[in-house]
Design an enzyme around this catalytic site. Structure first.
Site, mmCIF file in Angstrom:
data_model
loop_
_atom_site.group_PDB
_atom_site.id
_atom_site.type_symbol
_atom_site.label_atom_id
_atom_site.label_comp_id
_atom_site.label_asym_id
_atom_site.label_seq_id
_atom_site.Cartn_x
_atom_site.Cartn_y
_atom_site.Cartn_z
ATOM 1 C CG ASN A 1 -1.588 1.158 1.405
ATOM 2 O OD1 ASN A 1 -2.378 1.534 0.163
ATOM 3 N ND2 ASN A 1 -1.941 1.758 2.433
ATOM 4 C CB THR A 2 1.485 4.296 -1.936
ATOM 5 O OG1 THR A 2 0.095 4.617 -2.683
ATOM 6 C CG2 THR A 2 2.067 3.253 -3.012
ATOM 7 C CG HIS A 3 -0.671 6.285 4.315
ATOM 8 N ND1 HIS A 3 -2.087 6.127 4.368
ATOM 9 C CD2 HIS A 3 -0.312 6.995 5.395
ATOM 10 C CE1 HIS A 3 -2.728 6.744 5.200
ATOM 11 N NE2 HIS A 3 -1.433 7.554 5.660
ATOM 12 C CB SER B 1 4.601 5.476 4.216
ATOM 13 O OG SER B 1 4.860 6.082 5.261
ATOM 14 C CG ASP C 1 -1.057 -5.051 9.301
ATOM 15 O OD1 ASP C 1 -1.744 -4.159 9.081
ATOM 16 O OD2 ASP C 1 -0.074 -4.702 10.443
ATOM 17 C CG ASP D 1 -2.904 3.312 6.388
ATOM 18 O OD1 ASP D 1 -2.721 2.515 5.344
ATOM 19 O OD2 ASP D 1 -3.748 4.214 6.353
HETATM 20 C C1 GAR Z 1 -2.295 8.549 -2.763
HETATM 21 O O1 GAR Z 1 -1.909 9.709 -2.128
HETATM 22 C C2 GAR Z 1 -2.561 7.386 -2.082
HETATM 23 O O2 GAR Z 1 -1.676 7.390 -1.196
HETATM 24 C C3 GAR Z 1 -3.707 7.608 -1.270
HETATM 25 O O3 GAR Z 1 -4.816 8.350 -2.155
HETATM 26 C C4 GAR Z 1 -4.009 9.079 -3.108
HETATM 27 C C5 GAR Z 1 -4.300 8.627 -4.619
HETATM 28 O O4 GAR Z 1 -3.994 9.349 -5.401
HETATM 29 N N1 GAR Z 1 -4.336 6.618 -0.530
HETATM 30 C C6 GAR Z 1 -4.659 6.630 0.807
HETATM 31 O O5 GAR Z 1 -4.710 7.587 1.527
HETATM 32 C C7 GAR Z 1 -4.673 5.276 1.439
HETATM 33 N N2 GAR Z 1 -4.825 5.459 2.809
HETATM 34 P P1 GAR Z 1 -4.213 8.900 -7.072
HETATM 35 O O6 GAR Z 1 -5.845 8.412 -7.321
HETATM 36 O O7 GAR Z 1 -4.160 10.578 -7.599
HETATM 37 O O8 GAR Z 1 -3.212 8.057 -7.323
#
Ligand code: GAR
Length: 195
Positions: free
Chosen positions: A106-108, A135, A140, A144
């Site tokens: 996951n990216t955060h 991050s 898990d 997050d």
């Molecule tokens: C990104 O910043 C991603 O990390 C976040 O949503 C955005 C998606 O942007 N994810 C979360 O906050 C998950 N907890 P995008 O649709 O423009 O790629």
């Protein structure tokens, strides 16, 4: 070549950056399919790059578990090496996490464990933080809370809004994700060992 399924819920700008990165010579990963839990605008990026897509709409199922199993079936059709949640804004049932983990990333948009959850950028601003971050983690059963694979600080600047700050965080997320995928592909990063 590392095969990747990406799941999105929104605009998919990070997905687009990854699709572009995958076209670079020498980048060792390919997006084999993109899935969504809703009619996500970001699906257009997959279409543009000729990447197959699938949609598993949450409201069509009687329970989170049934939705999760349908999603898992779609993902498994592609037999990916790694699944990336890229702005996927729905919690996966534990059974799906267990089935895909630890090859589930996951990216955060925060420096975890700071500011977990769906509104990380807004929460950092509301807390008056002078720096936040980006991050890449293993998923898990928590929100997050998985092991951090990569993270980097991003300063909060005077006058930042949720939009301007998020726009500065996203390029860092994209770079960190690309590096993680490179490291997994060449064996520098062992996801099983990181879990
Ligand atoms: C990104 O910043 C991603 O990390 C976040 O949503 C955005 C998606 O942007 N994810 C979360 O906050 C998950 N907890 P995008 O649709 O423009 O790629």
């Amino acid at each position: 070549m590392l095969s990747v399924v990406v799941l999105i819920s929104g605009g998919g700008s990070n997905l687009r950056a990854l699709l572009q990165r995958c076209e670079e010579a020498g980048f060792p990963a390919r997006v084999v399919a993109v899935g969504a839990d809703r009619d996500a605008p970001g699906i257009v990026h997959a279409d543009e790059f000729g990447v197959p897509t699938f949609l598993v709409p949450f409201p069509y199922y009687d329970s989170r578990e049934e939705w999760g199993q349908a999603l898992l079936r779609e993902i498994r059709k592609w037999a990916p090496d790694v699944v990336v949640l890229s702005g996927f804004m729905r919690l996966l049932p534990d059974a799906v996490v267990d089935a895909l983990g630890p090859r589930l990333i996951n990216t955060h948009p925060a420096y975890l464990p700071e500011f977990p959850g769906a509104h990380a950028v807004r929460d950092a601003l509301a807390a008056g933080a002078t720096e936040t971050g980006a991050s890449v983690i293993l998923v898990d059963h928590g929100v997050d809370t998985g092991p951090v694979l990569a993270r980097e600080r991003v300063p909060v600047l005077p006058g930042d809004t949720e939009g301007t700050l998020h726009d500065r965080i996203k390029p860092v997320e994209r770079r960190l994700l690309a590096q993680v995928l490179r490291d997994v592909a060449d064996g520098t990063l062992d996801l099983e060992g990181a879990a």
